[in-house]
Design a protein around this motif. Structure first.
Motif, PDB file in Angstrom:
ATOM      1  N   THR A 193       0.774  -1.046   0.114  1.00 34.26           N
ATOM      2  CA  THR A 193      -0.053   0.054   0.027  1.00 34.26           C
ATOM      3  C   THR A 193       0.862   1.325  -0.060  1.00 34.26           C
ATOM      4  O   THR A 193       1.959   1.357   0.731  1.00 34.26           O
ATOM      5  N   CYS A 194       0.811   2.304  -0.626  1.00 32.48           N
ATOM      6  CA  CYS A 194       1.201   3.468  -0.869  1.00 32.48           C
ATOM      7  C   CYS A 194       1.572   4.074   0.570  1.00 32.48           C
ATOM      8  O   CYS A 194       0.532   4.209   1.542  1.00 32.48           O
ATOM      9  N   SER A 195       2.565   4.600   0.688  1.00 30.03           N
ATOM     10  CA  SER A 195       3.003   5.272   2.250  1.00 30.03           C
ATOM     11  C   SER A 195       2.800   6.508   2.436  1.00 30.03           C
ATOM     12  O   SER A 195       3.448   7.165   3.300  1.00 30.03           O
ATOM     13  N   TYR A 196       2.286   7.157   1.319  1.00 35.39           N
ATOM     14  CA  TYR A 196       1.848   8.578   1.552  1.00 35.39           C
ATOM     15  C   TYR A 196       0.702   8.924   2.053  1.00 35.39           C
ATOM     16  O   TYR A 196       0.470   9.045   3.391  1.00 35.39           O
ATOM     17  N   CYS A 197      -0.386   9.237   1.415  1.00 39.81           N
ATOM     18  CA  CYS A 197      -1.655   9.781   2.009  1.00 39.81           C
ATOM     19  C   CYS A 197      -2.773   8.744   2.342  1.00 39.81           C
ATOM     20  O   CYS A 197      -2.425   7.809   2.095  1.00 39.81           O
ATOM     21  N   GLY A 198      -3.526   8.996   3.094  1.00 38.16           N
ATOM     22  CA  GLY A 198      -4.878   8.647   3.561  1.00 38.16           C
ATOM     23  C   GLY A 198      -5.661   7.786   2.651  1.00 38.16           C
ATOM     24  O   GLY A 198      -6.485   6.955   3.202  1.00 38.16           O
ATOM     25  N   VAL A 199      -5.520   8.111   1.448  1.00 36.53           N
ATOM     26  CA  VAL A 199      -6.310   7.475   0.281  1.00 36.53           C
ATOM     27  C   VAL A 199      -5.984   5.905   0.431  1.00 36.53           C
ATOM     28  O   VAL A 199      -7.020   5.182   0.472  1.00 36.53           O
ATOM     29  N   GLY A 200      -4.597   5.579   0.687  1.00 38.55           N
ATOM     30  CA  GLY A 200      -4.570   4.287   0.964  1.00 38.55           C
ATOM     31  C   GLY A 200      -4.453   3.278  -0.506  1.00 38.55           C
ATOM     32  O   GLY A 200      -5.102   2.233  -0.585  1.00 38.55           O
ATOM     33  N   CYS A 201      -3.703   3.995  -1.645  1.00 35.44           N
ATOM     34  CA  CYS A 201      -3.922   2.995  -2.726  1.00 35.44           C
ATOM     35  C   CYS A 201      -3.174   1.756  -2.890  1.00 35.44           C
ATOM     36  O   CYS A 201      -2.001   1.667  -2.236  1.00 35.44           O
ATOM     37  N   GLY A 202      -3.595   0.785  -3.290  1.00 31.21           N
ATOM     38  CA  GLY A 202      -2.804  -0.316  -3.434  1.00 31.21           C
ATOM     39  C   GLY A 202      -1.819  -0.383  -4.594  1.00 31.21           C
ATOM     40  O   GLY A 202      -2.084   0.318  -5.710  1.00 31.21           O
ATOM     41  N   MET A 217      -4.655   2.988 -10.593  1.00 30.37           N
ATOM     42  CA  MET A 217      -4.135   4.341 -10.755  1.00 30.37           C
ATOM     43  C   MET A 217      -3.371   4.525  -9.636  1.00 30.37           C
ATOM     44  O   MET A 217      -3.470   4.227  -8.378  1.00 30.37           O
ATOM     45  N   LEU A 218      -2.404   5.602  -9.801  1.00 30.97           N
ATOM     46  CA  LEU A 218      -1.483   6.319  -8.807  1.00 30.97           C
ATOM     47  C   LEU A 218      -1.376   7.769  -9.137  1.00 30.97           C
ATOM     48  O   LEU A 218      -1.527   8.027 -10.400  1.00 30.97           O
ATOM     49  N   CYS A 219      -1.012   8.493  -8.182  1.00 28.05           N
ATOM     50  CA  CYS A 219      -0.834   9.802  -8.528  1.00 28.05           C
ATOM     51  C   CYS A 219       0.593  10.118  -8.597  1.00 28.05           C
ATOM     52  O   CYS A 219       1.401   9.183  -8.576  1.00 28.05           O
ATOM     53  N   SER A 220       1.122  11.364  -8.850  1.00 32.34           N
ATOM     54  CA  SER A 220       2.581  11.417  -9.091  1.00 32.34           C
ATOM     55  C   SER A 220       3.286  11.263  -7.781  1.00 32.34           C
ATOM     56  O   SER A 220       4.575  10.477  -8.165  1.00 32.34           O
ATOM     57  N   LYS A 221       3.012  11.306  -6.661  1.00 30.49           N
ATOM     58  CA  LYS A 221       3.797  10.740  -5.451  1.00 30.49           C
ATOM     59  C   LYS A 221       3.686   9.345  -5.519  1.00 30.49           C
ATOM     60  O   LYS A 221       5.005   8.916  -5.497  1.00 30.49           O
ATOM     61  N   GLY A 222       2.588   8.698  -5.669  1.00 32.16           N
ATOM     62  CA  GLY A 222       2.693   7.161  -5.628  1.00 32.16           C
ATOM     63  C   GLY A 222       3.631   6.732  -6.796  1.00 32.16           C
ATOM     64  O   GLY A 222       4.208   5.505  -6.676  1.00 32.16           O
ATOM     65  N   MET A 223       3.510   7.201  -8.028  1.00 32.62           N
ATOM     66  CA  MET A 223       4.283   6.860  -9.279  1.00 32.62           C
ATOM     67  C   MET A 223       5.669   6.878  -8.951  1.00 32.62           C
ATOM     68  O   MET A 223       6.627   6.078  -9.653  1.00 32.62           O
ATOM     69  N   HIS A 283      -5.655  14.451  -2.321  1.00 33.88           N
ATOM     70  CA  HIS A 283      -5.886  13.122  -2.278  1.00 33.88           C
ATOM     71  C   HIS A 283      -6.357  12.586  -3.604  1.00 33.88           C
ATOM     72  O   HIS A 283      -7.553  12.363  -4.019  1.00 33.88           O
ATOM     73  N   PRO A 284      -5.188  12.723  -4.339  1.00 35.18           N
ATOM     74  CA  PRO A 284      -5.610  12.813  -5.828  1.00 35.18           C
ATOM     75  C   PRO A 284      -6.378  11.506  -6.369  1.00 35.18           C
ATOM     76  O   PRO A 284      -7.109  11.904  -7.162  1.00 35.18           O
ATOM     77  N   ILE A 285      -6.161  10.287  -6.012  1.00 34.41           N
ATOM     78  CA  ILE A 285      -6.925   9.326  -6.639  1.00 34.41           C
ATOM     79  C   ILE A 285      -8.345   9.310  -6.159  1.00 34.41           C
ATOM     80  O   ILE A 285      -9.206   9.025  -7.047  1.00 34.41           O
ATOM     81  N   LEU A 286      -8.423   9.640  -5.036  1.00 32.70           N
ATOM     82  CA  LEU A 286      -9.926   9.746  -4.664  1.00 32.70           C
ATOM     83  C   LEU A 286     -10.826  10.952  -5.312  1.00 32.70           C
ATOM     84  O   LEU A 286     -11.782  10.691  -5.845  1.00 32.70           O
TER      85      LEU A 286
END
Ligand code: SF4
Length: 703
Positions: A9-18, A43-49, A180-183
């Motif tokens: 799980t992404c370690s940045y925001c509280g959206v919690g993307c897989g 999907m992932l945002c710029s930080k997650g990518m 919370h870009p993916i949300l």
């Protein structure tokens, strides 16, 4: 170690993307969005990518323990055993001389749930003090108060899947398009596919979220309660009250109605700076909707009246009966990946695990018995800002800081620096030398980072995910739970002889049995094999609970939801005056995360905003003789910042905006927004007011 694809799980925001993690041909980690994950569907945002870049680049990592014997000596490398001996020796000596309330631990919403649990058990159960608080105090403690006082427990009633079922959204004091870009992508897609869906954004700035909305309520900072009361008034006047729900399932409506009716529409419109017609329009959109979701973040929480702002927004869901049904409910968006997990295990000075309260004698007894200790002190611990006040005043002698960078993130950052300089002993347990706070440490402990340790996290919608250990941490870095358990053993405490992180999880999960957040039937095996679960998971094979309160049985003694009616509608932080005529509000930018210790390493994430800027309205810029691109000097009673101006109509007149990410190591200390902010807090949640500081702005001239 990593031979096949694994999920995390992404370690940045509280959206919690897989995410799916794998190694490339050069043995480097690669990360991509998990197409099968219910949150982000690939999907992932710029930080997650760019997570992989941060993991692969270990050049900034703290590799071994470092210690200094006195403040006049530099730190030097020591063994883990020496480091732990010294930490335990100093803590024992300070506690012996000054009592247990002279030490404290400051943790983070980026800690995993097991780490949070152990830090709390160690502090409240064994060190004998409640001086443990978290940087989540700085971002969501007002939302905790809102939920607890409205529903009886800190319980987010909705899920992301409700987004696709709603037809009206009120985004209040949040910019999910950036934070919370993916949300937000889910919300955008839902609106694109369903043009009847309406989005209202309340924000003093024209953000990307506001630009996408059908209606932007560009309120004056600090007037949120007035605005939401005015909308409530219109809902009542125009007959949009869900009478059945209000009568059967709520308390306090009469007081609420009397309060919101006490101010006319025109008076409210004038006070909050939003046209009366737009307030009416917002009420009509909400009143006519079949599914209404409010979403909020720091604009509401980070305020001297943050609890009241939360109440006033939550009341809109109660008045319209939009709770406990598909596509409806109040949804607080958490900023950090495990702010929610911290709340579950009692990771704040006033809380105990499984939503128990420190102020409740019965709860203290129950938790003490569970941990096998005589008692838990009844004395409230220091909250985040109180901890730094106490360090500065010399009441708190030693502090252990885990996974957070308070020298950049605390309000009045210069006070945070003074506080740490004044402390007798500072331990910093972190992954990166890029944290400014490391400079103040007497003892630095290298911690394992994302993918280097196992544990669980909970995202904004109560979804628990398991994170496996996929790679070895660099150098001598170790998982935070191992470090804390070793320290506890050196202190001579029982109850920290765990053979694995899973044993810690099991201890906490067993504690939840029969509670509203029951995960006693959820184990590591299910999380590893079946994926993520939303609590509660109260039975064997239970699939988790996407939505709460479908039976309209709230967790208050009467089982009814409560209208909490703010006494005052005014913001209580110091108002602008002749010397400091503008209101400063601070926040995040799209591609950076917190104090940039991780995202600051990624060149492509700097292209969006290479440097901090001051967003300023055209009129204010003209009046202060400032042109777009000029270096400005911003002053408050606490300090000074110098950054270039970005002049536009994106902020309303009288308001300026600074991003909160930059610290000394990344630029210089005149880029740090929290040089300016003050330490006034909400009286209930103790959350600071990052959104309302009176400042002056002038063009900087070198002398
Ligand atoms: Fe990570 Fe949040 Fe971006 Fe998802 S939206 S990829 S959780 S930073």
């Amino acid at each position: 170690m990593l031979e096949k694809e694994v999920k995390s799980t992404c370690s940045y925001c509280g959206v919690g993307c897989g995410v799916v993690v794998k190694k490339d041909a050069r043995n480097r980690i690669e990360v991509e969005g998990d197409k099968n994950h219910p949150v982000n569907k690939g999907m992932l945002c710029s930080k997650g990518m760019n997570l992989d870049y941060v993991v692969n680049d270990t050049s900034d990592r703290i590799l071994y323990p470092e210690m200094r014997w006195s403040r006049s000596h530099p730190r030097e490398r020591v063994s883990w055993d020496d480091a732990m001996e010294r930490a335990a020796g100093v803590f024992k000596s300070i506690i012996r001389k000054h009592g247990p309330d002279s030490v404290g631990i400051y943790v983070s919403g980026q800690c995993l749930t097991e780490e949070y649990y152990i830090a709390n058990k160690l502090t409240k159960g064994f060190l004998g003090t409640n001086n443990i608080d978290t940087n989540s105090r700085l971002c969501m403690s007002s939302a905790v108060v809102g939920y607890k006082k409205t529903f009886g427990e800190d319980s987010v009633p909705v899920s992301y899947e409700d987004i696709e079922l709603a037809d009206c959204f009120l985004i209040a004091g949040a910019n999910p398009a950036w934070c919370h870009p993916i949300l937000f992508r889910r919300l955008e897609k839902h609106k694109e596919e369903n043009p009847d869906v309406k989005i209202i954004v309340a924000d003093p700035r024209k953000t990307d979220s506001a630009n996408f909305a059908d209606l932007h309520l560009q309120l004056i900072p600090g007037t949120d309660v007035i605005l939401y009361h005015a909308i409530g008034r219109q809902l009542i006047k125009r007959g949009y009250v869900d009478k059945n729900f209000v009568k059967k399932h709520t308390e306090g409506f009469k007081e609420y109605r009397d309060k919101v009716m006490s101010l006319s529409l025109n008076q409210s419109a004038k006070l909050c700076g939003v046209p009366a017609g737009d307030i009416k329009k917002a009420a009509t959109i909400i009143g006519r909707s079949k599914g209404f979701i409010s979403m909020w973040a720091m604009g509401l929480n980070q305020s001297a009246v943050g609890s009241d702002k939360n109440f006033s927004l939550l009341n809109l869901s109660l008045v319209t009966g939009h709770v406990g049904k598909p596509g409806s409910g109040p949804f607080s968006l958490t900023g950090q990946p495990n702010a929610m997990g911290g709340r579950e295990v009692g990771g704040m000075a006033n809380l105990l695990a499984v939503h128990k309260d420190l102020a409740n004698e019965e709860h203290r007894k129950e938790v003490a018995q569970y941990w096998g200790v005589e008692e838990i002190s009844a004395k409230p611990g220091y909250t985040a800002t109180e901890m730094f006040d106490a360090l500065e005043e010399g009441k708190l002698k030693a502090v252990w800081i885990i996974c957070t960078n308070p020298v950049v993130s605390m309000p009045n950052a210069r006070q945070a620096e003074r506080a740490l300089k004044n402390a007798k002993f500072v331990v910093v347990q972190d992954i990166s030398h890029k944290s400014d706070t490391v400079s103040y440490a007497d003892l630095v402990l290298p911690a394992a980072g994302w993918l280097e340790k196992e544990g669980t996290m909970t995202n904004s919608e109560r979804r628990i995910s398991y994170l496996n250990k996929e790679i070895h941490p660099p150098g001598e870095a170790r998982p935070d739970v191992e470090i804390l358990c070793d320290f506890a053993k050196k202190m001579g405490f029982r109850g920290f002889n765990y053979n694995s992180t899973e044993e810690i999880y099991k201890e906490y999960a067993a504690m939840t049995k029969g509670t509203k957040i029951d995960i006693s039937y959820l184990n590591y095996d299910r999380l590893k094999n079946e994926g993520t679960f939303q609590w509660p998971v109260p039975e064997y094979r239970h699939p988790g609970t996407p939505r709460l309160f479908e039976d309209k049985q709230f967790y208050t003694p009467s089982k009814k939801a409560i209208f909490n009616v703010p006494e005052s509608v005014e913001n209580t932080s110091a108002k602008p005056n002749e010397e400091y005529p503008l209101i400063l509000t601070t926040g995040r930018i799209r591609d950076q995360w917190h104090t940039m210790t991780r995202t600051g390493k990624v060149a492509r994430l700097k292209t969006h905003y290479p440097d901090p800027i001051l967003e300023m309205n055209l009129v204010d810029a003209y009046l202060n003789h400032i042109k777009d691109g000029d270096v400005t000097e911003i002053k408050s009673p606490n300090g000074t910042v110098r950054v270039r101006a970005k002049v536009s109509e994106n902020v309303r007149e009288g308001v300026v905006f600074l991003p909160m990410h930059w610290g000394k190591k990344l630029k210089n200390d005149l880029n740090r927004a929290n040089n300016l902010t003050h330490t006034k807090v909400d009286p209930i949640s103790k959350e600071p007011d990052f959104k309302y500081t009176a400042v002056s702005v002038s063009r900087f001239r070198k002398t």
